[in-house]
Design an enzyme around this catalytic site. Structure first.
Site, PDB file in Angstrom:
ATOM      1  N   GLU A   5      59.553 -18.170 -51.234  1.00  0.00           N
ATOM      2  CA  GLU A   5      60.554 -19.251 -51.340  1.00  0.00           C
ATOM      3  C   GLU A   5      59.965 -20.470 -52.050  1.00  0.00           C
ATOM      4  O   GLU A   5      60.587 -21.071 -52.916  1.00  0.00           O
ATOM      5  CB  GLU A   5      61.035 -19.674 -49.940  1.00  0.00           C
ATOM      6  N   LYS A  21      62.500 -23.122 -45.071  1.00  0.00           N
ATOM      7  CA  LYS A  21      63.278 -23.636 -43.947  1.00  0.00           C
ATOM      8  C   LYS A  21      63.745 -22.476 -43.098  1.00  0.00           C
ATOM      9  O   LYS A  21      64.482 -21.599 -43.558  1.00  0.00           O
ATOM     10  CB  LYS A  21      64.481 -24.436 -44.473  1.00  0.00           C
ATOM     11  N   LYS A  65      59.634 -26.387 -42.642  1.00  0.00           N
ATOM     12  CA  LYS A  65      60.436 -26.902 -41.533  1.00  0.00           C
ATOM     13  C   LYS A  65      60.894 -25.770 -40.632  1.00  0.00           C
ATOM     14  O   LYS A  65      61.348 -24.765 -41.167  1.00  0.00           O
ATOM     15  CB  LYS A  65      61.641 -27.606 -42.159  1.00  0.00           C
ATOM     16  N   SER A  87      64.330 -32.135 -34.982  1.00  0.00           N
ATOM     17  CA  SER A  87      64.942 -32.775 -33.819  1.00  0.00           C
ATOM     18  C   SER A  87      64.508 -32.160 -32.492  1.00  0.00           C
ATOM     19  O   SER A  87      64.214 -32.873 -31.529  1.00  0.00           O
ATOM     20  CB  SER A  87      66.467 -32.715 -33.960  1.00  0.00           C
ATOM     21  N   TYR A  89      61.085 -38.140 -36.350  1.00  0.00           N
ATOM     22  CA  TYR A  89      61.871 -39.140 -35.623  1.00  0.00           C
ATOM     23  C   TYR A  89      60.959 -40.114 -34.884  1.00  0.00           C
ATOM     24  O   TYR A  89      61.433 -41.105 -34.359  1.00  0.00           O
ATOM     25  CB  TYR A  89      62.840 -38.437 -34.652  1.00  0.00           C
ATOM     26  N   ARG A 131      72.804 -19.527 -39.022  1.00  0.00           N
ATOM     27  CA  ARG A 131      72.471 -19.633 -40.441  1.00  0.00           C
ATOM     28  C   ARG A 131      71.459 -18.571 -40.864  1.00  0.00           C
ATOM     29  O   ARG A 131      70.749 -18.743 -41.840  1.00  0.00           O
ATOM     30  CB  ARG A 131      71.885 -21.013 -40.735  1.00  0.00           C
TER      31      ARG A 131
HETATM   32  C1  PBG Z   1      71.051 -29.373 -42.979  1.00  0.00           C
HETATM   33  C2  PBG Z   1      69.877 -29.852 -42.209  1.00  0.00           C
HETATM   34  C3  PBG Z   1      69.553 -29.526 -40.890  1.00  0.00           C
HETATM   35  C4  PBG Z   1      68.407 -30.249 -40.569  1.00  0.00           C
HETATM   36  C5  PBG Z   1      68.059 -30.989 -41.689  1.00  0.00           C
HETATM   37  N1  PBG Z   1      68.983 -30.717 -42.707  1.00  0.00           N
HETATM   38  C6  PBG Z   1      70.269 -28.681 -39.910  1.00  0.00           C
HETATM   39  C7  PBG Z   1      70.427 -27.234 -40.135  1.00  0.00           C
HETATM   40  O1  PBG Z   1      69.864 -26.633 -41.033  1.00  0.00           O
HETATM   41  O2  PBG Z   1      71.194 -26.659 -39.364  1.00  0.00           O
HETATM   42  C8  PBG Z   1      67.710 -30.209 -39.254  1.00  0.00           C
HETATM   43  C9  PBG Z   1      66.798 -31.337 -38.954  1.00  0.00           C
HETATM   44  C10 PBG Z   1      66.419 -31.471 -37.526  1.00  0.00           C
HETATM   45  O3  PBG Z   1      66.658 -30.611 -36.676  1.00  0.00           O
HETATM   46  O4  PBG Z   1      65.835 -32.515 -37.233  1.00  0.00           O
HETATM   47  N2  PBG Z   1      71.853 -30.448 -43.432  1.00  0.00           N
END
Ligand code: PBG
Length: 338
Positions: free
Chosen positions: A247, A208, A262, A288, A327, A231
């Site tokens: 990872e 991620k 992701k 998203s 989505y 983050r």
């Molecule tokens: C953390 C989480 C995130 C997403 C899924 N789980 C946000 C992040 O890491 O800041 C992002 C998913 C997306 O952008 O559609 N709970």
């Protein structure tokens, strides 16, 4: 230009174009077919909502009430979509430094999972995102070390383990830790096994990235990282691929049943590399921002949104993903049929 002319110009007599001529020819030689079976829909549910609330930056996506969540899960099941991943959100006033509202017995996680399970039974794979950022007042995925203000990896693990058990207890088939804490998969596996949830699977958000494509999710989830923070100290640097394989290897060793990459479209090389090296199911999350970019351009008439969605998700599958969190799940299921 005719075939003969092309041959005279020095092209080989066998040309791939011959097999593209008609729709049935294209169907016969198609290498990748996106199926409704490949789709997982992300769903948001907010504690205390009576009516669904639209998410401005994700047109067509809402924060659900319990009732609208159950109805949407039924709709997706009716479309043949096999899976949904749930994100539960607290009331804003319930956020605190440790995200304690996530662990509340009978709280939003348990009522939301039960609502979906009651509505659709076993006909939908019910996944639950394991993270705390929606519930912490500072917006980080774990608790903070009071001395340094940094995320405290090891202090976060037991909270993830407890949340995963609560989710399993409430009906989740799959828990999906997304916080990128080292050791999260192992800690969750151990806790599930020792509390009678040996059958609950773990889908690890293994690779991620610290991506700017999560922007609209933060609106959907009501998350603001304190002080305009980021983050990057626990999510991966988008410049790195080998690190993603490391990872994934760790998560597999700790007991992940399936692994995820992701965002998807910016990391197709990583999806392909993970697919080549590991034999577990590989998921990819079309996040998203990937969705919002298509929707925004489509709203302006700048591109055909449904066609771009199909092309992008097909490419994610072609790269090696066995299933895709998107989505667009409902829309694509409508488009390609069950
Ligand atoms: C953390 C989480 C995130 C997403 C899924 N789980 C946000 C992040 O890491 O800041 C992002 C998913 C997306 O952008 O559609 N709970």
């Amino acid at each position: 230009m005719s075939g003969t002319e092309q041959s005279r110009a020095g092209y080989p007599a066998v040309r791939l174009r011959r097999l593209r001529r008609t729709e049935p020819l294209r169907r016969l030689v198609g290498e990748t077919r996106l199926l409704v079976d490949d789709l997982v829909a992300p769903l948001f549910v907010a504690d205390g909502l009576r009516q669904p609330e639209p998410v401005t930056s994700l047109p067509g996506v809402v924060q659900h009430s319990l009732d609208s969540l159950a109805a949407d899960a039924k709709r997706l099941t009716g479309l043949g979509v096999p899976g949904a991943i749930l994100f539960a959100l607290p009331r804003p006033e319930d956020k605190d430094p440790t995200g304690s509202a996530a662990l509340r017995p009978g709280g939003v996680w348990s009522s939301a999972l039960h609502a979906v399970r009651d509505a659709v039974g076993e006909s939908l794979v019910l996944m639950a995102d394991v993270c705390l950022d929606e519930f912490t007042d500072h917006g980080h995925c774990g608790v903070l070390d009071p001395a340094t203000g940094d995320v405290d990896n090891d202090a976060t693990l037991p909270l993830y383990a407890e949340l995963a058990c609560l989710q399993a207890e409430s009906g989740a088939d799959v828990v999906a830790p997304s916080g990128m804490m080292d050791g999260q998969v192992g800690a969750i596996r151990e806790a599930l096994d020792s509390s009678g949830h040996g059958e609950t699977a773990i889908l690890a958000y293994a690779a991620k990235y610290a991506s700017s494509l999560y922007g609209p999710f933060r609106e959907a989830a009501g998350v603001t990282i304190a002080g305009g923070g980021h983050r990057r100290s626990y999510q991966q640097d988008p410049a790195n691929r080998r690190e993603a394989l490391a990872e994934v290897a760790l998560d597999v060793a700790e007991g992940a049943d399936a692994v995820m990459v992701k965002p998807a479209l910016t990391n197709l090389d990583v999806v392909a590399a993970v697919r080549a090296r590991f034999d577990l199911p590989v998921a990819a999350y079309q996040v998203s921002g990937e969705y919002a970019m298509v929707k925004a351009a489509a709203e302006r008439g700048w591109l055909d949104g449904a066609a771009v969605a199909l092309e992008a998700v097909t490419a994610i599958k072609r790269a090696g993903a066995d299933f895709v969190l998107t989505y667009f799940a409902g829309e694509l299921a409508d488009l390609i049929g069950g």
